[in-house]
Design a protein around this motif. Structure first.
Motif, mmCIF file in Angstrom:
data_model
loop_
_atom_site.group_PDB
_atom_site.id
_atom_site.type_symbol
_atom_site.label_atom_id
_atom_site.label_comp_id
_atom_site.label_asym_id
_atom_site.label_seq_id
_atom_site.Cartn_x
_atom_site.Cartn_y
_atom_site.Cartn_z
ATOM 1 N N MET A 1 0.822 -1.183 0.000
ATOM 2 C CA MET A 1 0.000 0.000 0.000
ATOM 3 C C MET A 1 0.865 1.245 0.000
ATOM 4 O O MET A 1 0.769 2.086 0.857
ATOM 5 N N HIS A 2 1.717 1.339 -0.965
ATOM 6 C CA HIS A 2 2.572 2.507 -1.073
ATOM 7 C C HIS A 2 2.272 3.208 -2.380
ATOM 8 O O HIS A 2 3.158 3.451 -3.179
ATOM 9 N N GLY A 3 0.995 3.529 -2.616
ATOM 10 C CA GLY A 3 0.591 4.169 -3.850
ATOM 11 C C GLY A 3 1.069 5.607 -3.925
ATOM 12 O O GLY A 3 1.650 6.153 -2.988
ATOM 13 N N GLU A 4 0.780 6.218 -5.044
ATOM 14 C CA GLU A 4 1.250 7.579 -5.276
ATOM 15 C C GLU A 4 0.581 8.566 -4.319
ATOM 16 O O GLU A 4 -0.554 8.370 -3.884
ATOM 17 N N LEU A 5 1.310 9.610 -4.000
ATOM 18 C CA LEU A 5 0.825 10.657 -3.118
ATOM 19 C C LEU A 5 -0.242 11.467 -3.834
ATOM 20 O O LEU A 5 -0.056 11.865 -4.992
ATOM 21 N N ILE A 6 -1.360 11.726 -3.179
ATOM 22 C CA ILE A 6 -2.427 12.558 -3.736
ATOM 23 C C ILE A 6 -2.075 14.009 -3.426
ATOM 24 O O ILE A 6 -1.849 14.365 -2.268
ATOM 25 N N THR A 7 -2.004 14.852 -4.451
ATOM 26 C CA THR A 7 -1.512 16.220 -4.273
ATOM 27 C C THR A 7 -2.600 17.288 -4.305
ATOM 28 O O THR A 7 -2.308 18.460 -4.072
ATOM 29 N N GLU A 8 -3.843 16.914 -4.594
ATOM 30 C CA GLU A 8 -4.922 17.898 -4.562
ATOM 31 C C GLU A 8 -6.240 17.222 -4.225
ATOM 32 O O GLU A 8 -6.352 16.001 -4.258
ATOM 33 N N GLY A 9 -7.225 18.031 -3.871
ATOM 34 C CA GLY A 9 -8.548 17.522 -3.540
ATOM 35 C C GLY A 9 -8.687 17.204 -2.067
ATOM 36 O O GLY A 9 -7.779 17.452 -1.259
ATOM 37 N N PRO A 10 -9.825 16.622 -1.686
ATOM 38 C CA PRO A 10 -10.106 16.383 -0.272
ATOM 39 C C PRO A 10 -9.200 15.353 0.395
ATOM 40 O O PRO A 10 -9.099 15.314 1.615
ATOM 41 N N LEU A 11 -8.519 14.517 -0.394
ATOM 42 C CA LEU A 11 -7.609 13.513 0.171
ATOM 43 C C LEU A 11 -6.136 13.915 -0.022
ATOM 44 O O LEU A 11 -5.250 13.073 0.025
ATOM 45 N N LYS A 12 -5.887 15.208 -0.193
ATOM 46 C CA LYS A 12 -4.519 15.708 -0.363
ATOM 47 C C LYS A 12 -3.667 15.268 0.829
ATOM 48 O O LYS A 12 -4.073 15.374 1.978
ATOM 49 N N GLY A 13 -2.463 14.732 0.510
ATOM 50 C CA GLY A 13 -1.557 14.257 1.546
ATOM 51 C C GLY A 13 -1.691 12.773 1.847
ATOM 52 O O GLY A 13 -0.846 12.194 2.516
ATOM 53 N N TRP A 14 -2.759 12.145 1.358
ATOM 54 C CA TRP A 14 -2.956 10.707 1.515
ATOM 55 C C TRP A 14 -2.255 10.002 0.356
ATOM 56 O O TRP A 14 -1.817 10.628 -0.592
ATOM 57 N N ARG A 15 -2.182 8.669 0.408
ATOM 58 C CA ARG A 15 -1.621 7.867 -0.688
ATOM 59 C C ARG A 15 -2.731 7.020 -1.307
ATOM 60 O O ARG A 15 -3.568 6.486 -0.592
ATOM 61 N N VAL A 31 -9.943 5.504 -3.241
ATOM 62 C CA VAL A 31 -9.663 5.011 -1.890
ATOM 63 C C VAL A 31 -8.207 5.335 -1.591
ATOM 64 O O VAL A 31 -7.332 5.130 -2.428
ATOM 65 N N ALA A 32 -7.952 5.866 -0.402
ATOM 66 C CA ALA A 32 -6.604 6.294 -0.038
ATOM 67 C C ALA A 32 -6.248 5.791 1.352
ATOM 68 O O ALA A 32 -7.122 5.442 2.149
ATOM 69 N N PRO A 36 0.327 5.314 9.781
ATOM 70 C CA PRO A 36 0.287 5.819 11.152
ATOM 71 C C PRO A 36 1.205 7.033 11.300
ATOM 72 O O PRO A 36 2.255 7.105 10.668
ATOM 73 N N GLY A 37 0.775 7.973 12.114
ATOM 74 C CA GLY A 37 1.575 9.172 12.341
ATOM 75 C C GLY A 37 1.348 9.694 13.742
ATOM 76 O O GLY A 37 0.728 9.026 14.580
ATOM 77 N N GLU A 38 1.808 10.884 13.983
ATOM 78 C CA GLU A 38 1.649 11.483 15.304
ATOM 79 C C GLU A 38 0.169 11.653 15.619
ATOM 80 O O GLU A 38 -0.560 12.301 14.886
ATOM 81 N N GLY A 39 -0.246 11.054 16.695
ATOM 82 C CA GLY A 39 -1.618 11.219 17.154
ATOM 83 C C GLY A 39 -2.654 10.352 16.468
ATOM 84 O O GLY A 39 -3.833 10.457 16.774
ATOM 85 N N HIS A 40 -2.256 9.510 15.516
ATOM 86 C CA HIS A 40 -3.241 8.638 14.872
ATOM 87 C C HIS A 40 -2.590 7.355 14.377
ATOM 88 O O HIS A 40 -1.408 7.318 14.078
ATOM 89 N N GLY A 41 -3.410 6.313 14.295
ATOM 90 C CA GLY A 41 -2.976 5.068 13.690
ATOM 91 C C GLY A 41 -3.221 5.147 12.189
ATOM 92 O O GLY A 41 -3.513 6.215 11.649
ATOM 93 N N ALA A 42 -3.117 4.018 11.510
ATOM 94 C CA ALA A 42 -3.386 3.981 10.073
ATOM 95 C C ALA A 42 -4.839 4.355 9.831
ATOM 96 O O ALA A 42 -5.730 4.009 10.606
ATOM 97 N N ARG A 43 -5.079 5.066 8.731
ATOM 98 C CA ARG A 43 -6.433 5.454 8.354
ATOM 99 C C ARG A 43 -6.646 5.132 6.888
ATOM 100 O O ARG A 43 -5.703 5.157 6.100
ATOM 101 N N VAL A 44 -7.881 4.853 6.540
ATOM 102 C CA VAL A 44 -8.269 4.626 5.157
ATOM 103 C C VAL A 44 -9.393 5.603 4.866
ATOM 104 O O VAL A 44 -10.278 5.811 5.701
ATOM 105 N N GLY A 45 -9.348 6.256 3.697
ATOM 106 C CA GLY A 45 -10.366 7.237 3.348
ATOM 107 C C GLY A 45 -10.881 7.027 1.939
ATOM 108 O O GLY A 45 -10.213 6.413 1.111
#
Length: 146
Positions: A1-15, A31-32, A36-45
């Protein structure tokens, strides 16, 4: 799950969830995955739109359940850190509030237990700070046929 970085839209910053077409997954839309990062586990959007609506103009329960199937894998992989294929053994969802069309739907959760073959997960589907549904499920690790 290392897809391309989304650079615009509501999921900007997700992969992106995947780089190649996957027949059923593509029906859900974009689907993005957020590692896991500071203050959160893995998320799917996922971006939601009119194609995800029921007759009342809210997110369809069938769409929520289909998204949940992918979300459990994302939650599990974020916590366990495996690229091993998984299948859903059990999934249950408690619907809490109607989901709004046009608002990103997110899933977050945690691994409750892991055995040799099974991973038990639980979590929440959210839109912003609103809990839409809570879920739990069991994923089974599978071997690919040679």
């Amino acid at each position: 799950m290392h897809g391309e970085l989304i650079t615009e839209g509501p999921l900007k910053g997700w992969r992106r969830w995947h780089a190649r077409p996957i027949a059923f997954a593509d029906l859900l839309g974009t689907v993005a995955w957020m590692p896991p990062g500071e203050g959160h586990g893995a998320r799917v959007g996922v971006e939601t739109g009119p194609q995800h609506a029921n007759l009342m103009g809210k997110l369809h329960g069938g769409f929520l359940l289909a998204f949940l199937d992918f979300a459990m894998i994302g939650v599990m992989r974020g916590a366990v850190g495996t690229g091993q294929p998984m299948v859903t053994v059990q999934a249950s969802m408690d619907f809490l509030e109607p989901g709004e069309v046009g608002v990103v739907l997110e899933a977050d959760g945690r691994v409750v237990k892991e055995t040799g073959r099974l991973v038990f997960v639980e979590g929440m589907l959210r839109q912003g700070d609103r809990g839409i549904a809570r879920f739990n499920g069991i994923m089974r690790k599978v071997r690919l046929q040679a």
